[in-house]
Design an enzyme around this catalytic site. Sequence first.
Site, PDB file in Angstrom:
ATOM      1  N   GLY A 120      54.143  33.348  65.627  1.00 43.78           N
ATOM      2  CA  GLY A 120      53.713  31.838  66.272  1.00 43.78           C
ATOM      3  C   GLY A 120      52.214  31.345  65.870  1.00 43.78           C
ATOM      4  O   GLY A 120      51.956  30.842  66.971  1.00 43.78           O
ATOM      5  N   SER A 121      51.613  31.256  64.820  1.00 43.91           N
ATOM      6  CA  SER A 121      51.392  30.417  64.032  1.00 43.91           C
ATOM      7  C   SER A 121      51.280  29.458  64.346  1.00 43.91           C
ATOM      8  O   SER A 121      50.119  28.361  64.769  1.00 43.91           O
ATOM      9  CB  SER A 121      50.338  31.482  62.250  1.00 43.91           C
ATOM     10  N   ASN A 122      52.467  29.157  64.004  1.00 48.62           N
ATOM     11  CA  ASN A 122      52.230  27.277  64.032  1.00 48.62           C
ATOM     12  C   ASN A 122      52.849  26.934  64.832  1.00 48.62           C
ATOM     13  O   ASN A 122      51.911  26.065  65.688  1.00 48.62           O
ATOM     14  CB  ASN A 122      54.078  27.027  63.491  1.00 48.62           C
ATOM     15  N   LYS A 151      72.959  33.467  62.796  1.00 46.47           N
ATOM     16  CA  LYS A 151      72.975  31.801  64.512  1.00 46.47           C
ATOM     17  C   LYS A 151      73.315  32.594  65.708  1.00 46.47           C
ATOM     18  O   LYS A 151      73.341  33.813  66.052  1.00 46.47           O
ATOM     19  CB  LYS A 151      74.158  31.419  63.814  1.00 46.47           C
ATOM     20  N   MET A 197      64.480  31.737  63.257  1.00 45.87           N
ATOM     21  CA  MET A 197      65.066  32.087  62.504  1.00 45.87           C
ATOM     22  C   MET A 197      66.906  33.159  61.907  1.00 45.87           C
ATOM     23  O   MET A 197      67.083  33.478  61.533  1.00 45.87           O
ATOM     24  CB  MET A 197      64.247  33.974  61.997  1.00 45.87           C
ATOM     25  N   ARG A 198      67.471  31.606  62.409  1.00 48.91           N
ATOM     26  CA  ARG A 198      68.290  31.457  62.999  1.00 48.91           C
ATOM     27  C   ARG A 198      68.817  30.314  62.661  1.00 48.91           C
ATOM     28  O   ARG A 198      67.854  29.505  62.568  1.00 48.91           O
ATOM     29  CB  ARG A 198      69.141  31.567  64.293  1.00 48.91           C
ATOM     30  N   ASN A 241      62.016  21.342  61.504  1.00 47.48           N
ATOM     31  CA  ASN A 241      61.957  22.058  60.949  1.00 47.48           C
ATOM     32  C   ASN A 241      60.516  22.560  59.901  1.00 47.48           C
ATOM     33  O   ASN A 241      60.271  21.391  59.404  1.00 47.48           O
ATOM     34  CB  ASN A 241      62.828  22.688  60.416  1.00 47.48           C
ATOM     35  N   HIS A 269      59.337  24.645  56.566  1.00 48.09           N
ATOM     36  CA  HIS A 269      59.829  25.925  55.771  1.00 48.09           C
ATOM     37  C   HIS A 269      58.377  26.096  54.652  1.00 48.09           C
ATOM     38  O   HIS A 269      58.256  25.014  54.214  1.00 48.09           O
ATOM     39  CB  HIS A 269      61.009  25.084  54.817  1.00 48.09           C
TER      40      HIS A 269
HETATM   41  C1  GAR Z   1      56.423  30.833  58.708  1.00 48.46           C
HETATM   42  O1  GAR Z   1      55.685  30.699  57.293  1.00 48.46           O
HETATM   43  C2  GAR Z   1      57.561  29.571  58.581  1.00 48.46           C
HETATM   44  O2  GAR Z   1      57.513  28.656  57.494  1.00 48.46           O
HETATM   45  C3  GAR Z   1      58.395  30.311  58.240  1.00 48.46           C
HETATM   46  O3  GAR Z   1      58.526  31.362  59.250  1.00 48.46           O
HETATM   47  C4  GAR Z   1      57.295  31.698  59.088  1.00 48.46           C
HETATM   48  C5  GAR Z   1      57.078  31.621  60.479  1.00 48.46           C
HETATM   49  O4  GAR Z   1      55.494  31.948  61.198  1.00 48.46           O
HETATM   50  N1  GAR Z   1      59.644  29.355  58.514  1.00 48.46           N
HETATM   51  C6  GAR Z   1      60.893  29.629  58.051  1.00 48.46           C
HETATM   52  O5  GAR Z   1      61.183  30.909  56.889  1.00 48.46           O
HETATM   53  C7  GAR Z   1      62.365  28.868  58.188  1.00 48.46           C
HETATM   54  N2  GAR Z   1      63.208  29.041  57.266  1.00 48.46           N
HETATM   55  P1  GAR Z   1      54.639  31.531  62.506  1.00 48.46           P
HETATM   56  O6  GAR Z   1      55.688  32.857  63.433  1.00 48.46           O
HETATM   57  O7  GAR Z   1      53.274  33.044  62.445  1.00 48.46           O
HETATM   58  O8  GAR Z   1      55.172  30.788  62.954  1.00 48.46           O
END
Ligand code: GAR
Length: 219
Positions: free
Chosen positions: A29-31, A82, A109-110, A126, A128
Amino acid sequence: MRSGTRHAFIVRVHGEKKLRLGVLGSGKGSNFVAIAQAIQDGSLEAEVGLVISDVAEAGLLQHARERGIPARFIAPGAFRTKLDPAAEAAFIGALHEAQVDLVVLAGFMRILKGDFLKAFEGRVVNIHPSLLPSFPGLEAWKQALNYGVKVTGCTVHWVDQGVDTGPILAQRAVPVLEGDTVTSLHQRIQEAERTLYPETLARLTQGPWMAKARPTPGT
Ligand code: GAR
């Protein structure tokens, strides 16, 4: 986006009403934290109506609860990549109930397709961890390191029916350094994500936004 189609993605702007986000994630969940922080410090005029995870123990849910934001685990069903139809309906129902304007994928991740994208057409973004169209799919930072590129980064894009193919909203480059490991490179990319995602969402609140399909190659 399928080649040859033209598609408009427009975020509806609600006058005085704040843009209401529904955040979906599967991980730490850092984003999400960066987005919540930007809302708190006033650089992103939005509110998070609901956080949903397909992983019961996802750090994301904990971070949301600590901030008093509604957070739900919804079981994804039997598929690995999915949501099954019942889960998809539950995700859609919860997001509608929370009256979200924009669905923000933050490490979800789905793959979302069909009914979900119909329900939130042109309203799913999203992030990426690569400079798309390079390295779509899983563990993009690892793909970049293994390939030997010297620059990678992160991309915020609209979600369409493909995997990491939707119109690009914003990108930030990140160098690959001598001696980088999978972990050090991913950390550097995530640092860039933590500024790029809130900044891009802030631009969307000033919308309306429209992205045209790319021309079909060779035309
Ligand atoms: C992030 O680095 C994001 O870009 C990636 O998962 C991580 C989630 O981190 N997403 C993907 O790879 C989607 N294809 P977070 O839970 O710390 O935000």
